[in-house]
Design a protein around this motif. Sequence first.
Motif, short mmCIF file in Angstrom:
data_model
loop_
_atom_site.label_atom_id
_atom_site.label_comp_id
_atom_site.label_asym_id
_atom_site.label_seq_id
_atom_site.Cartn_x
_atom_site.Cartn_y
_atom_site.Cartn_z
N ILE A 170 0.86 -1.18 0.00
CA ILE A 170 0.00 0.00 0.00
C ILE A 170 0.89 1.23 0.00
N ALA A 171 0.53 2.21 -0.80
CA ALA A 171 1.31 3.44 -0.89
C ALA A 171 0.37 4.63 -0.97
N PHE A 172 0.61 5.61 -0.12
CA PHE A 172 -0.11 6.88 -0.19
C PHE A 172 0.82 7.89 -0.85
N THR A 173 0.43 8.39 -2.00
CA THR A 173 1.25 9.37 -2.70
C THR A 173 0.49 10.67 -2.79
N LYS A 174 1.23 11.76 -2.80
CA LYS A 174 0.58 13.07 -2.77
C LYS A 174 0.78 13.78 -4.11
N ASN A 175 -0.29 14.41 -4.60
CA ASN A 175 -0.25 15.16 -5.83
C ASN A 175 -1.21 16.35 -5.70
N LYS A 176 -0.64 17.56 -5.77
CA LYS A 176 -1.45 18.78 -5.64
C LYS A 176 -2.27 18.78 -4.35
N GLU A 177 -1.58 18.47 -3.24
CA GLU A 177 -2.17 18.51 -1.90
C GLU A 177 -3.25 17.44 -1.68
N LYS A 178 -3.38 16.50 -2.58
CA LYS A 178 -4.35 15.42 -2.41
C LYS A 178 -3.62 14.07 -2.38
N TYR A 179 -4.13 13.17 -1.54
CA TYR A 179 -3.54 11.84 -1.45
C TYR A 179 -4.16 10.91 -2.49
N ASN A 180 -3.30 10.14 -3.14
CA ASN A 180 -3.74 9.04 -3.98
C ASN A 180 -3.30 7.74 -3.31
N VAL A 181 -4.13 6.73 -3.38
CA VAL A 181 -3.83 5.47 -2.70
C VAL A 181 -3.63 4.36 -3.74
N TYR A 182 -2.52 3.67 -3.61
CA TYR A 182 -2.24 2.52 -4.47
C TYR A 182 -2.18 1.28 -3.59
N ILE A 183 -3.09 0.35 -3.81
CA ILE A 183 -3.08 -0.93 -3.09
C ILE A 183 -2.98 -2.04 -4.14
N LYS A 184 -1.93 -2.85 -4.04
CA LYS A 184 -1.72 -3.92 -4.99
C LYS A 184 -1.65 -5.25 -4.23
N ILE A 185 -2.45 -6.20 -4.68
CA ILE A 185 -2.47 -7.53 -4.06
C ILE A 185 -1.79 -8.51 -4.99
N LEU A 186 -0.80 -9.24 -4.47
CA LEU A 186 -0.06 -10.22 -5.28
C LEU A 186 -0.78 -11.56 -5.27
N ASN A 187 -1.06 -12.09 -6.45
CA ASN A 187 -1.60 -13.45 -6.56
C ASN A 187 -0.42 -14.39 -6.80
N ILE A 188 -0.21 -15.31 -5.85
CA ILE A 188 0.98 -16.16 -5.84
C ILE A 188 0.62 -17.62 -6.16
N LYS A 189 1.43 -18.25 -7.00
CA LYS A 189 1.31 -19.67 -7.27
C LYS A 189 2.70 -20.24 -7.52
N ASN A 190 3.05 -21.28 -6.75
CA ASN A 190 4.39 -21.89 -6.86
C ASN A 190 5.50 -20.85 -6.71
N ASN A 191 5.31 -19.97 -5.73
CA ASN A 191 6.29 -18.92 -5.41
C ASN A 191 6.46 -17.89 -6.52
N ARG A 192 5.57 -17.88 -7.51
CA ARG A 192 5.63 -16.92 -8.60
C ARG A 192 4.47 -15.93 -8.50
N ILE A 193 4.70 -14.72 -8.95
CA ILE A 193 3.63 -13.72 -9.02
C ILE A 193 2.91 -13.92 -10.35
N ILE A 194 1.71 -14.48 -10.30
CA ILE A 194 0.99 -14.75 -11.54
C ILE A 194 0.13 -13.55 -11.96
N SER A 195 -0.22 -12.69 -11.04
CA SER A 195 -0.94 -11.46 -11.38
C SER A 195 -0.90 -10.51 -10.20
N ILE A 196 -1.20 -9.25 -10.50
CA ILE A 196 -1.27 -8.21 -9.47
C ILE A 196 -2.58 -7.47 -9.66
N ARG A 197 -3.42 -7.48 -8.64
CA ARG A 197 -4.73 -6.84 -8.77
C ARG A 197 -4.83 -5.62 -7.87
N ASN A 198 -5.70 -4.72 -8.27
CA ASN A 198 -5.88 -3.47 -7.55
C ASN A 198 -6.98 -3.59 -6.50
N LYS A 199 -6.85 -2.80 -5.48
CA LYS A 199 -7.91 -2.68 -4.48
C LYS A 199 -8.06 -1.20 -4.17
#
Length: 217
Positions: A170-199
Amino acid sequence: MEKEKFTNNIDLNNIIPWNSKEFPVKINSIKYNQDNTLFVLATSRGYKIFSTKNMKQVHEETEKVRDLGDLELALTYYSSSLVFFIPSKYNNNFSEKELILFDDFRQKIIFKFKSKKEDITSFYIGKYAICLVLETQIIIIELLTLKIKYIISNIYCDEKLCSFNAYGFIAFTKNKEKYNVYIKILNIKNNRIISIRNKSLKPNFDYLQTLQLSPSG
């Protein structure tokens, strides 16, 4: 009271450089590993690894470790011999744009990642991935293959407002005095990242100092 006496000249041939072996070791940061069994001190002469159980140093501090120079941050991968670090601006051996992986058992560098433009200001090591925080980027590297899997660009990053665990970040980044939120969930299979989805998350505050994800997710 006796008056202080000052020298009238400086012996330039007898100055001790700040990175000399005679100079006291400076501690730059402390980082706990993923399960809080170890903590690592990044110092002006390499790193020191300690057990949280008995607070004793758990590795042999060799000349090769000290020769890594001034380190800004250092972190082990769980309780293994793998030590990730980024150098400080005073390091003469490496660039601030580099993340280096050092094998403490084999006493050798086994991986380097170098940013093309910006310095790496911080990093996090999860079970399956590495999260690099740059000035205007966040980079996710898959741990198994050491290849880039995801990049967020054109944002202002503060390392205090980024957090990472085994399953995402999760990352809160600021742009023009407003916060933007980036939340990325890793989908893992056999120790590999098979996809990354947003929340999604909509912040309802104007000021934020720091944040932290639970290590277990």
